[in-house]
Design a protein around this motif. Structure first.
Motif, PDB file in Angstrom:
ATOM      1  N   THR A   4       0.875  -1.267  -0.165  1.00  0.00           N
ATOM      2  CA  THR A   4      -0.051  -0.052  -0.007  1.00  0.00           C
ATOM      3  C   THR A   4       0.755   1.133  -0.008  1.00  0.00           C
ATOM      4  O   THR A   4       0.980   1.903  -1.072  1.00  0.00           O
ATOM      5  CB  THR A   4      -0.981  -0.125   1.267  1.00  0.00           C
ATOM      6  OG1 THR A   4      -0.024  -0.144   2.517  1.00  0.00           O
ATOM      7  CG2 THR A   4      -2.089  -0.949   0.986  1.00  0.00           C
ATOM      8  N   TRP A 106      -0.508   2.507  -9.029  1.00  0.00           N
ATOM      9  CA  TRP A 106      -0.786   1.435  -7.890  1.00  0.00           C
ATOM     10  C   TRP A 106      -1.882   0.348  -8.241  1.00  0.00           C
ATOM     11  O   TRP A 106      -1.734  -0.805  -8.426  1.00  0.00           O
ATOM     12  CB  TRP A 106      -0.814   1.986  -6.571  1.00  0.00           C
ATOM     13  CG  TRP A 106      -1.320   1.266  -5.484  1.00  0.00           C
ATOM     14  CD1 TRP A 106      -0.440   0.542  -4.638  1.00  0.00           C
ATOM     15  CD2 TRP A 106      -2.677   0.762  -5.117  1.00  0.00           C
ATOM     16  NE1 TRP A 106      -1.245  -0.317  -3.890  1.00  0.00           N
ATOM     17  CE2 TRP A 106      -2.612  -0.029  -4.065  1.00  0.00           C
ATOM     18  CE3 TRP A 106      -3.870   1.302  -5.151  1.00  0.00           C
ATOM     19  CZ2 TRP A 106      -3.613  -0.588  -3.396  1.00  0.00           C
ATOM     20  CZ3 TRP A 106      -5.041   0.756  -4.833  1.00  0.00           C
ATOM     21  CH2 TRP A 106      -4.981  -0.253  -3.770  1.00  0.00           C
ATOM     22  N   VAL A 117       3.683  -3.589  -5.076  1.00  0.00           N
ATOM     23  CA  VAL A 117       3.341  -2.324  -5.436  1.00  0.00           C
ATOM     24  C   VAL A 117       2.864  -1.286  -4.453  1.00  0.00           C
ATOM     25  O   VAL A 117       1.802  -1.687  -3.792  1.00  0.00           O
ATOM     26  CB  VAL A 117       2.693  -2.001  -6.697  1.00  0.00           C
ATOM     27  CG1 VAL A 117       1.073  -2.475  -6.480  1.00  0.00           C
ATOM     28  CG2 VAL A 117       2.692  -0.653  -7.320  1.00  0.00           C
ATOM     29  N   VAL A 119       2.729   3.025  -2.918  1.00  0.00           N
ATOM     30  CA  VAL A 119       2.915   4.449  -3.382  1.00  0.00           C
ATOM     31  C   VAL A 119       3.798   5.029  -2.138  1.00  0.00           C
ATOM     32  O   VAL A 119       3.747   4.678  -0.994  1.00  0.00           O
ATOM     33  CB  VAL A 119       1.585   5.125  -3.360  1.00  0.00           C
ATOM     34  CG1 VAL A 119       1.600   6.631  -3.298  1.00  0.00           C
ATOM     35  CG2 VAL A 119       0.682   4.748  -4.373  1.00  0.00           C
ATOM     36  N   LEU A 250      -6.739   3.167  -2.490  1.00  0.00           N
ATOM     37  CA  LEU A 250      -5.478   2.801  -1.721  1.00  0.00           C
ATOM     38  C   LEU A 250      -5.590   3.132  -0.137  1.00  0.00           C
ATOM     39  O   LEU A 250      -5.251   2.225   0.677  1.00  0.00           O
ATOM     40  CB  LEU A 250      -4.656   3.817  -2.264  1.00  0.00           C
ATOM     41  CG  LEU A 250      -3.167   3.976  -1.626  1.00  0.00           C
ATOM     42  CD1 LEU A 250      -2.589   2.651  -1.681  1.00  0.00           C
ATOM     43  CD2 LEU A 250      -2.143   5.166  -2.183  1.00  0.00           C
TER      44      LEU A 250
END
Length: 281
Positions: A4, A106, A117, A119, A250
């Motif tokens: 995340t 993402w 993956v 951020v 997200l």
């Protein structure tokens, strides 16, 4: 593995190790589409590759599929493979807008089944604050095997959202600002308002005053208040064009409330047909 968010300090340590992440610079400005390209050339995280929202993270517009339709996934997969994104390789996307555009990358990687993956929480500024530097060198393409796997994210179509009005099966959450949701100060799309019955959670509410995401317990409490008993997986997220809704997804994943789906066309697709109902206020 980061799935995340990742802090500036954690990324700094990761890049100094034996298995650094592939970095994706996603800086962009809606009012200045060339901004990200200039910002990347002026200085980016060492080794980062630039992905343009319009050219890489979106597909061809038809006039009725929204302002940022989903890209052709086979094309995006080939692009990512050329940049060194291989199976199991950690990827970190970043921008300088609180994750507004990095969240789109993402979500797209997860749509193609790539779980590794994250951020960069706080973007470029948090990298610099952790002692990182910027570079102007353009890294060479590395090449890798990127296999599309079962999607880790879901979508719904415009037709499904329309049918949901008559027979509600999911909650629609709009990530746009409160004014645009209410039908005020609309300067981007030709029609003001929102999808009837939608609830509003502006994506910027996911962030603390320092530009980083709020603590997980705070996010979870705020989102549960909005859902009012509706399970997170029974929510469909949209915004103006399917970009900032990924920020809400997200935030929910980071807060331990995954499972929501994206309506990719979002308001810009919805309002392109005058037969579709509009609500304001």
């Amino acid at each position: 593995m980061f799935q995340t968010l990742i802090s500036g300090g954690a990324l700094h340590a990761l890049q100094a190790g034996t298995a650094p992440a592939v970095l994706l610079d996603c800086r962009f400005q809606l009012a200045d589409p060339d901004y990200g390209t200039r910002a990347y050339a002026a200085g980016h995280l060492p080794g980062a590759h630039y992905l343009h929202l319009d050219h890489d993270l979106s597909g061809a517009k038809t006039g009725c599929n929204g302002r940022h339709p989903l890209p052709e996934l086979a094309t995006l997969a080939a692009r990512l493979a050329a940049l060194g994104v291989g199976d199991g390789r950690q990827v970190v996307a970043y921008d300088d807008a609180g994750g507004m555009f990095a969240a789109r990358a993402w979500w797209l990687l997860r749509l193609m089944g790539h779980a590794e993956v994250a951020v960069l929480d706080g973007g470029v500024s948090t990298w610099l604050a952790a002692g990182g530097e910027l570079d102007t060198a353009v890294p060479a393409a590395q090449g890798a095997v990127f296999s599309r796997r079962a999607p880790l994210e879901g979508t719904v179509s415009c037709a499904e959202v329309l049918a949901n009005l008559a027979a509600p099966a999911f909650m629609v959450v709009d990530a746009r600002g409160a004014d645009r949701f209410a039908g005020q100060n609309e300067t981007i799309d030709p029609v003001a308002g929102h999808i009837p019955g939608a609830r509003n959670h502006p994506f910027m509410q996911n962030l603390a005053a320092d530009g980083r995401f709020k603590a997980t317990e705070t996010l979870a409490a705020e989102w549960r208040q909005l859902f009012a008993g509706v399970p997170a997986e029974a929510a469909v997220h949209q915004c103006g064009s399917g970009v900032t809704a990924c920020h809400n997804l997200l935030a929910l994943a980071h807060a331990g409330l995954p499972g929501g789906r994206l309506y990719p066309g979002s308001w810009s697709e919805w309002c392109s047909d005058p037969a579709r109902p509009v609500e304001a206020g």
